[in-house]
Design a protein around this motif. Structure first.
Motif, PDB file in Angstrom:
ATOM      1  N   VAL A  20     -51.247  19.702 -43.822  1.00  0.00           N
ATOM      2  CA  VAL A  20     -51.094  20.895 -42.986  1.00  0.00           C
ATOM      3  C   VAL A  20     -50.053  20.631 -41.905  1.00  0.00           C
ATOM      4  N   GLY A  21     -49.531  21.700 -41.347  1.00  0.00           N
ATOM      5  CA  GLY A  21     -48.598  21.599 -40.231  1.00  0.00           C
ATOM      6  C   GLY A  21     -49.297  21.998 -38.948  1.00  0.00           C
ATOM      7  N   GLY A  22     -48.506  22.417 -37.985  1.00  0.00           N
ATOM      8  CA  GLY A  22     -49.074  22.906 -36.729  1.00  0.00           C
ATOM      9  C   GLY A  22     -49.831  21.841 -35.967  1.00  0.00           C
ATOM     10  N   TYR A  23     -50.911  22.247 -35.356  1.00  0.00           N
ATOM     11  CA  TYR A  23     -51.700  21.372 -34.481  1.00  0.00           C
ATOM     12  C   TYR A  23     -52.111  20.060 -35.157  1.00  0.00           C
ATOM     13  N   PHE A  24     -52.466  20.121 -36.439  1.00  0.00           N
ATOM     14  CA  PHE A  24     -52.984  18.944 -37.153  1.00  0.00           C
ATOM     15  C   PHE A  24     -51.914  18.187 -37.945  1.00  0.00           C
ATOM     16  N   GLU A  25     -50.651  18.581 -37.826  1.00  0.00           N
ATOM     17  CA  GLU A  25     -49.597  17.940 -38.613  1.00  0.00           C
ATOM     18  C   GLU A  25     -49.587  16.432 -38.390  1.00  0.00           C
ATOM     19  N   GLY A  26     -49.585  15.677 -39.497  1.00  0.00           N
ATOM     20  CA  GLY A  26     -49.557  14.221 -39.428  1.00  0.00           C
ATOM     21  C   GLY A  26     -50.920  13.584 -39.205  1.00  0.00           C
ATOM     22  N   SER A  27     -51.933  14.385 -38.957  1.00  0.00           N
ATOM     23  CA  SER A  27     -53.286  13.851 -38.735  1.00  0.00           C
ATOM     24  C   SER A  27     -54.011  13.662 -40.058  1.00  0.00           C
ATOM     25  N   LYS A  28     -54.962  12.734 -40.070  1.00  0.00           N
ATOM     26  CA  LYS A  28     -55.853  12.603 -41.220  1.00  0.00           C
ATOM     27  C   LYS A  28     -56.899  13.697 -41.057  1.00  0.00           C
ATOM     28  N   LEU A  29     -56.886  14.629 -41.989  1.00  0.00           N
ATOM     29  CA  LEU A  29     -57.752  15.799 -41.895  1.00  0.00           C
ATOM     30  C   LEU A  29     -58.594  15.915 -43.160  1.00  0.00           C
ATOM     31  N   LEU A  30     -59.856  16.270 -42.983  1.00  0.00           N
ATOM     32  CA  LEU A  30     -60.717  16.576 -44.117  1.00  0.00           C
ATOM     33  C   LEU A  30     -61.347  17.931 -43.874  1.00  0.00           C
ATOM     34  N   LEU A  31     -61.826  18.526 -44.952  1.00  0.00           N
ATOM     35  CA  LEU A  31     -62.613  19.756 -44.828  1.00  0.00           C
ATOM     36  C   LEU A  31     -64.060  19.366 -45.054  1.00  0.00           C
ATOM     37  N   LEU A  32     -64.901  19.699 -44.093  1.00  0.00           N
ATOM     38  CA  LEU A  32     -66.325  19.388 -44.139  1.00  0.00           C
ATOM     39  C   LEU A  32     -67.087  20.683 -44.376  1.00  0.00           C
ATOM     40  N   THR A  33     -67.829  20.734 -45.476  1.00  0.00           N
ATOM     41  CA  THR A  33     -68.643  21.912 -45.760  1.00  0.00           C
ATOM     42  C   THR A  33     -70.102  21.533 -45.590  1.00  0.00           C
ATOM     43  N   THR A  34     -70.751  22.238 -44.671  1.00  0.00           N
ATOM     44  CA  THR A  34     -72.156  21.991 -44.348  1.00  0.00           C
ATOM     45  C   THR A  34     -72.952  23.262 -44.605  1.00  0.00           C
ATOM     46  N   THR A  35     -74.280  23.115 -44.579  1.00  0.00           N
ATOM     47  CA  THR A  35     -75.169  24.269 -44.699  1.00  0.00           C
ATOM     48  C   THR A  35     -75.637  24.638 -43.300  1.00  0.00           C
ATOM     49  N   GLY A  36     -75.443  25.878 -42.928  1.00  0.00           N
ATOM     50  CA  GLY A  36     -75.790  26.348 -41.588  1.00  0.00           C
ATOM     51  C   GLY A  36     -77.241  26.074 -41.231  1.00  0.00           C
TER      52      GLY A  36
END
Length: 136
Positions: free
Chosen positions: A20-36
């Motif tokens: 991704v670009g923008g705020y998170f560009e260059g960061s190690k990013l994951l998508l975390l899916t949880t149950t509310g």
């Protein structure tokens, strides 16, 4: 419901193999899916992570707000989570890290993402550190 900001990051992440670009560009990013915890709905949140051996360390900073992020409450209530990193998706189990290990991992995150020092300074709460392990 994820914010418009998070929706755009999630869309970009999935469209670009985890980059991704923008705020998170260059960061190690994951998508975390949880149950509310309250809703029972599946919720996906982009979260910066720190690799630590075979686990991924995430910080419940909530940008220094005085309350924990929703994903953290969700993991406490329903520890089953799905992680997307790059183009891979897998089930994960959280481990809540305490004491010296928590402090070491938080400091390691600050070393790669100095904003986490600001988050810690902004709040009086002890920011939780969670390690995600691949489920067997």
């Amino acid at each position: 419901m994820p914010s418009e900001f998070n929706e755009k990051v999630i869309e970009e992440f999935r469209a670009n193999g985890g980059r991704v670009g923008g705020y998170f560009e260059g960061s190690k990013l994951l998508l975390l899916t949880t149950t509310g915890a309250k809703s029972g709905n599946r919720v996906t949140t982009p979260v910066m992570y720190l690799p630590d051996g075979d686990r991924m360390v995430i910080i419940a900073s909530n940008a220094g707000a005085d309350n924990h992020p929703a994903w953290y409450h969700n993991l406490l209530a329903n520890p089953d989570a799905t992680v997307e990193v790059g183009t891979e998706s897998f089930e994960a189990k959280p481990e809540h890290i305490e004491g010296e290990e928590r402090d070491r991992l938080y400091a390691a995150m600050v070393a790669v993402a100095p904003g986490f020092a600001e988050y810690e300074a902004k709040t009086s709460r002890r920011i939780p550190v969670v390690a995600l392990h691949r489920a067997a």
